[in-house]
Each structure stands twice: as structure tokens, then as C-alpha cells.
Write a protein that holds these residues in place. Structure first.
Motif, PDB file in Angstrom:
ATOM      1  N   VAL A   4     -24.069 -37.645  -6.732  1.00  0.00           N
ATOM      2  CA  VAL A   4     -24.644 -38.848  -6.126  1.00  0.00           C
ATOM      3  C   VAL A   4     -24.908 -39.908  -7.190  1.00  0.00           C
ATOM      4  O   VAL A   4     -24.628 -41.091  -6.987  1.00  0.00           O
ATOM      5  N   LEU A   5     -25.436 -39.513  -8.298  1.00  0.00           N
ATOM      6  CA  LEU A   5     -25.719 -40.470  -9.365  1.00  0.00           C
ATOM      7  C   LEU A   5     -24.439 -41.082  -9.931  1.00  0.00           C
ATOM      8  O   LEU A   5     -24.398 -42.276 -10.224  1.00  0.00           O
ATOM      9  N   ARG A   6     -23.400 -40.291 -10.060  1.00  0.00           N
ATOM     10  CA  ARG A   6     -22.139 -40.782 -10.625  1.00  0.00           C
ATOM     11  C   ARG A   6     -21.417 -41.709  -9.659  1.00  0.00           C
ATOM     12  O   ARG A   6     -20.697 -42.603 -10.070  1.00  0.00           O
ATOM     13  N   HIS A   7     -21.587 -41.484  -8.366  1.00  0.00           N
ATOM     14  CA  HIS A   7     -20.862 -42.270  -7.353  1.00  0.00           C
ATOM     15  C   HIS A   7     -21.805 -43.116  -6.497  1.00  0.00           C
ATOM     16  O   HIS A   7     -21.519 -43.414  -5.347  1.00  0.00           O
ATOM     17  N   PHE A   8     -22.926 -43.499  -7.082  1.00  0.00           N
ATOM     18  CA  PHE A   8     -23.952 -44.235  -6.338  1.00  0.00           C
ATOM     19  C   PHE A   8     -23.401 -45.522  -5.709  1.00  0.00           C
ATOM     20  O   PHE A   8     -23.643 -45.814  -4.546  1.00  0.00           O
ATOM     21  N   THR A   9     -22.645 -46.292  -6.461  1.00  0.00           N
ATOM     22  CA  THR A   9     -22.113 -47.563  -5.957  1.00  0.00           C
ATOM     23  C   THR A   9     -21.164 -47.331  -4.782  1.00  0.00           C
ATOM     24  O   THR A   9     -21.244 -48.023  -3.760  1.00  0.00           O
ATOM     25  N   ALA A  10     -20.283 -46.364  -4.902  1.00  0.00           N
ATOM     26  CA  ALA A  10     -19.336 -46.058  -3.826  1.00  0.00           C
ATOM     27  C   ALA A  10     -20.077 -45.579  -2.576  1.00  0.00           C
ATOM     28  O   ALA A  10     -19.727 -45.972  -1.450  1.00  0.00           O
ATOM     29  N   ILE A  11     -21.082 -44.765  -2.746  1.00  0.00           N
ATOM     30  CA  ILE A  11     -21.867 -44.269  -1.614  1.00  0.00           C
ATOM     31  C   ILE A  11     -22.616 -45.417  -0.958  1.00  0.00           C
ATOM     32  O   ILE A  11     -22.683 -45.511   0.270  1.00  0.00           O
ATOM     33  N   LEU A  12     -23.154 -46.327  -1.752  1.00  0.00           N
ATOM     34  CA  LEU A  12     -23.857 -47.496  -1.222  1.00  0.00           C
ATOM     35  C   LEU A  12     -22.915 -48.392  -0.414  1.00  0.00           C
ATOM     36  O   LEU A  12     -23.265 -48.847   0.686  1.00  0.00           O
ATOM     37  N   ILE A  13     -21.719 -48.621  -0.929  1.00  0.00           N
ATOM     38  CA  ILE A  13     -20.723 -49.433  -0.205  1.00  0.00           C
ATOM     39  C   ILE A  13     -20.318 -48.740   1.090  1.00  0.00           C
ATOM     40  O   ILE A  13     -20.234 -49.374   2.150  1.00  0.00           O
ATOM     41  N   LEU A  14     -20.089 -47.444   1.033  1.00  0.00           N
ATOM     42  CA  LEU A  14     -19.727 -46.678   2.230  1.00  0.00           C
ATOM     43  C   LEU A  14     -20.842 -46.730   3.267  1.00  0.00           C
ATOM     44  O   LEU A  14     -20.576 -46.899   4.469  1.00  0.00           O
ATOM     45  N   ALA A  15     -22.087 -46.634   2.847  1.00  0.00           N
ATOM     46  CA  ALA A  15     -23.226 -46.714   3.772  1.00  0.00           C
ATOM     47  C   ALA A  15     -23.314 -48.100   4.398  1.00  0.00           C
ATOM     48  O   ALA A  15     -23.588 -48.233   5.602  1.00  0.00           O
ATOM     49  N   ALA A  16     -23.060 -49.148   3.620  1.00  0.00           N
ATOM     50  CA  ALA A  16     -23.099 -50.518   4.154  1.00  0.00           C
ATOM     51  C   ALA A  16     -21.999 -50.726   5.185  1.00  0.00           C
ATOM     52  O   ALA A  16     -22.237 -51.322   6.250  1.00  0.00           O
ATOM     53  N   VAL A  17     -20.807 -50.240   4.908  1.00  0.00           N
ATOM     54  CA  VAL A  17     -19.695 -50.358   5.853  1.00  0.00           C
ATOM     55  C   VAL A  17     -19.994 -49.567   7.130  1.00  0.00           C
ATOM     56  O   VAL A  17     -19.739 -50.041   8.245  1.00  0.00           O
ATOM     57  N   ALA A  18     -20.539 -48.387   6.986  1.00  0.00           N
ATOM     58  CA  ALA A  18     -20.887 -47.576   8.154  1.00  0.00           C
ATOM     59  C   ALA A  18     -21.956 -48.261   8.996  1.00  0.00           C
ATOM     60  O   ALA A  18     -21.864 -48.286  10.233  1.00  0.00           O
ATOM     61  N   ALA A  19     -22.957 -48.839   8.360  1.00  0.00           N
ATOM     62  CA  ALA A  19     -24.007 -49.558   9.104  1.00  0.00           C
ATOM     63  C   ALA A  19     -23.415 -50.763   9.834  1.00  0.00           C
ATOM     64  O   ALA A  19     -23.759 -51.033  10.994  1.00  0.00           O
ATOM     65  N   TRP A  20     -22.512 -51.492   9.176  1.00  0.00           N
ATOM     66  CA  TRP A  20     -21.845 -52.632   9.811  1.00  0.00           C
ATOM     67  C   TRP A  20     -21.058 -52.171  11.039  1.00  0.00           C
ATOM     68  O   TRP A  20     -21.124 -52.792  12.093  1.00  0.00           O
ATOM     69  N   ALA A  21     -20.329 -51.071  10.900  1.00  0.00           N
ATOM     70  CA  ALA A  21     -19.499 -50.563  11.991  1.00  0.00           C
ATOM     71  C   ALA A  21     -20.337 -50.065  13.170  1.00  0.00           C
ATOM     72  O   ALA A  21     -19.928 -50.183  14.319  1.00  0.00           O
ATOM     73  N   VAL A  22     -21.512 -49.545  12.886  1.00  0.00           N
ATOM     74  CA  VAL A  22     -22.355 -49.001  13.951  1.00  0.00           C
ATOM     75  C   VAL A  22     -23.230 -50.069  14.609  1.00  0.00           C
ATOM     76  O   VAL A  22     -23.362 -50.097  15.830  1.00  0.00           O
TER      77      VAL A  22
END
Length: 179
Positions: A4-22
Motif C-alpha cells: 500500500v505504501l509503495r503504490h499509494f498514488t495508484a491506489i488513490l487514483i483508482l479510488a477516485a475513479v471508482a468514486a466518480w464511476a459510482v
């Protein structure tokens, strides 16, 4: 945890896209266009008809035709607009029944090519509770389509500008029904 720490930015972007889609996408005019295409492709005319305000489309098409035919004559315009007001509801019901039947039958003239849908979405301009798109399909047909959000939250097609040329093309492809 290290992942999670190594891929924090990617996870944050994925969460933002998922929130937008939902949360955002299902309440947008883009979603209405996509759902309309899906329902047409699935040959579900009743569901597809939920994304078109037939009365508004018929009324605005009639007003556009009266304006083109009447020119500057105020009496012709007044009579034409009165006829539109009187006939728009019955004509909207006829148009809706026709559209539902054509979608259910899988007729080619009501199909939405993927390129046209993509073009309409890319060129869609939203302004509050209204949206509009203006694009030319691969057959050279120019489309200027307006959508509006109804009281129930659904986005619907409310106007197709220069619908007269589209109706003429449909009429050439359809045999006239006899009473």
C-alpha cells in the motif's frame, strides 16, 4: 502494508475513479446516452423510451418546421404554433409507439453506431440541468441533440435540431401506412 505504501498514488487514483464511476457517472447525461444505446442494442424499446421526452422532441420539431415554413408571416406562425400545441401529445404517443416497435424489432434506422455515441459523449457540453452535443456521423448526417434532466432525475433527449432532414430520410426508407 508495504504494498500500500509503495503504490499509494495508484491506489488513490483508482479510488477516485471508482468514486466518480459510482457517484457521478450514473447521474450524468453521458450515462443517459450510454444507457440509451445499451437498451437499443438489447432491443428493449420500453427502457430506451425512458431516455427520450417524445412530447418535447415533437413540439420543438414542429416549432422548427413552422418557423422555416412560416417565415415572417405572424398569422401563419400563430396558426402553426396552435396546431402544434393541439397535436403534440397525440403525435408524441405515435412517435413513442413507433420508436418502441422499431427498437424491439432491431430496425437499422434506430440503431446508434458506436462511433456516433463516442462522438456525442466527447462533444457533450453540460450546463446545469441541460446538455447538448453537436457531431457529424459517418454518413454525413449532422446531429445537434439537446438533453435535459427531468423532475425524476432522468436525463432525456428533449430536442433534435434540424429533425426535418432526419424525418425525410426515414420516410424515404419506410413505406407509407394506409389507413
Amino acid at each position: 502494508m508495504r504494498f500500500v505504501l509503495r503504490h499509494f498514488t495508484a491506489i488513490l487514483i483508482l479510488a477516485a475513479v471508482a468514486a466518480w464511476a459510482v457517484f457521478y457517472l450514473p447521474n450524468s447525461p453521458t450515462w443517459a446516452v450510454l444507457r440509451l444505446k445499451q437498451n437499443i442494442d438489447a432491443r428493449d424499446g420500453d427502457e430506451a423510451a425512458k431516455y427520450v421526452d417524445f412530447e418535447s422532441v415533437v413540439k420543438k420539431a414542429g416549432q422548427e418546421m413552422v418557423q422555416k415554413q412560416g417565415g415572417t408571416d405572424p398569422l401563419s406562425a400563430m396558426l402553426g404554433n396552435a396546431a402544434i400545441e393541439m397535436l403534440s401529445k397525440p403525435m408524441a404517443q405515435v412517435a413513442k409507439s413507433w420508436a418502441i416497435q422499431k427498437v424491439d424489432d432491431g430496425a437499422r434506422e434506430v440503431q446508434m453506431p458506436g462511433v456516433a455515441v463516442a462522438g456525442s459523449i466527447v462533444l457533450l457540453h453540460r450546463n446545469g440541468d441541460t446538455a447538448a452535443t453537436d457531431f457529424t456521423d459517418n454518413k454525413g448526417q449532422r446531429w445537434r441533440i439537446h438533453l435535459a434532466r427531468g423532475d425524476d432525475g432522468y436525463w432525456r433527449v428533449t430536442e433534435i435540431e434540424d429533425v426535418e432532414q432526419f424525418l425525410q430520410k426515414l420516410q424515404r426508407n419506410q413505406p407509407m401506412a394506409t389507413p
